[in-house]
Design a protein around this motif. Sequence first.
Motif, PDB file in Angstrom:
ATOM      1  N   TYR A 198       0.822  -1.204   0.000  1.00  0.00           N
ATOM      2  CA  TYR A 198       0.000   0.000   0.000  1.00  0.00           C
ATOM      3  C   TYR A 198       0.863   1.265   0.000  1.00  0.00           C
ATOM      4  CZ  TYR A 198      -4.140  -2.867   1.050  1.00  0.00           C
ATOM      5  OH  TYR A 198      -5.172  -3.777   1.003  1.00  0.00           O
TER       6      TYR A 198
ATOM      7  N   LYS B 287      -2.598   4.754  -1.518  1.00  0.00           N
ATOM      8  CA  LYS B 287      -3.353   4.063  -0.458  1.00  0.00           C
ATOM      9  C   LYS B 287      -2.660   4.307   0.882  1.00  0.00           C
ATOM     10  CE  LYS B 287      -5.511   0.370  -3.227  1.00  0.00           C
ATOM     11  NZ  LYS B 287      -6.906   0.628  -2.811  1.00  0.00           N
TER      12      LYS B 287
ATOM     13  N   GLU C  77      -4.698   3.048   3.937  1.00  0.00           N
ATOM     14  CA  GLU C  77      -4.652   1.587   4.001  1.00  0.00           C
ATOM     15  C   GLU C  77      -3.309   1.109   4.546  1.00  0.00           C
ATOM     16  OE1 GLU C  77      -7.564   2.575   0.651  1.00  0.00           O
ATOM     17  OE2 GLU C  77      -5.751   3.425   1.549  1.00  0.00           O
TER      18      GLU C  77
END
Length: 512
Positions: A226, A237, A240
Amino acid sequence: MKIYNIKLILCSFIVSLCLPGCTNLDEESFGSLSPDTYYNNEAEALSSVVGVYQSLSQVAHIGDPWRIAEFGTDEFIVPGRASGGWFDQNQIEIITHTVTPANATCGRAWKNIFQEIGTANAVLESLQASPNSANLKGLIAEVRALRAYGYFYAMDFWGNVPLVTVARIDPNNLPGNTPRKDVFTFIETEMLAAIQDLPSITTVNKASYYPRFTKEAIYGALATMYLNAEVYTGTPKWTEAVAMCDKIISTNKYSLEAAVVDNFKSTNEQNSKEIISSFSISPAQNAGNNQFILYTQNGLDKLKYNLPFTPANGYSTYQEALDRYQNQDVRKSLIEYGPQYYLDGVTPLKYPNGTQLNIIAVQSLISAEDNEGYKVLKYTPIGTSWSGFNADNDLVLMRYADILLIKAEALFRGGTTTIADTPLNLVNTVRGRSNASLLSSLTLKNIEDERARELIWEGHRRRDMIRFGTYFTGTWAFKTTQTATFRGIYPIPQEQRTANPKLEQNPGYPLN
């Protein structure tokens, strides 16, 4: 690591069967284990699963997958020696960012990675086809995670790779490239599914379960993926990445060791508070080996460390890497540079002619003298047990310091967290462990440099430099010009495209 010696020995035989059958995409089998090879119990199954771990361990050892993760960065160089040793044009191409599809080092790395994937496919099919499969869910999850890890490295190195999930390939229907973002989605899906059936570090007996994957090991893999999602898919991301780090942090099962070097001692291993995932090594039992000392150290270190062999004086680091450390930073002491002494710190380490060894920066890429090239003492030989030139230090894949630095960067770039902390505090936690002065403010450059200091030679630097952009814009010894962005992924090896015409070359590289 000594826990799975019997299984590892058995596994070395199984791997010897699997690996030769999966080097070329035009071959029918990605592994000699077939779905008809059923497992009657968990012990039989585990012997093969450990074999997949051994195959993946190449990404953390001295071989080609690890080399192509480090070559081309400002922390790893293998110069040709004036004596004639170590010269390799393939390595020089990677060091100077001039890799071609014919590069043999990249070609071998491809084979190594896809051997691991092929072996995982074969073992996974056998596990799933076993009449006992309902009792093998945990092992099936491990192999799915291992295969996904292999694909992570394939995606990271080559981007658009063939996505194969079967043990046998129809030679009349060979796979083509899968777009990098789709490979990313596959890896993410597989890892998230595997996590459901893997045990947590909070529920296992760490001493007996080590070094197998836990949920937390795969959370760590996802955190890394991520963190680099924008490079891989075009979409960041950050939150995340933070979430995966928080899942590890919230277990309260990990913390930093007193010193970085403690993670790399032969005597620590399954007792480490910091190691999240690693590979067991037991050369005395024919179960893997660690050859970092052999490949790295100067020949005179045979005397310094009382080694049973003469090191080959190959792997080295740059002045740029050394200069990142403050003098009081304990991590700087893990790089050998300048006048060398025996372990008493007083007695000079001398050549037979009486001259003291004085290690300097590499002056020549093709004809370096014996004393050129600073040495990274990644795996300490002190306390190590030797089988010839093979050490028994386990190979580290991920540790808690990396998680803290991933979270710091992802937060700094805009991610959010449910466990309150600041990027500055996280970075200072890592720095403070090594007596580096604490920062009063933070920049992305600070974070990149701290990762370089803390994680030197752990296979992260190329990926980090690509994410921060310095792989393309930076210059250092022997890499004196900027690099075109297409070189953020390696070319598909020409021999693979010859074997499988469906494979398209990555953009920017010659087609033949």
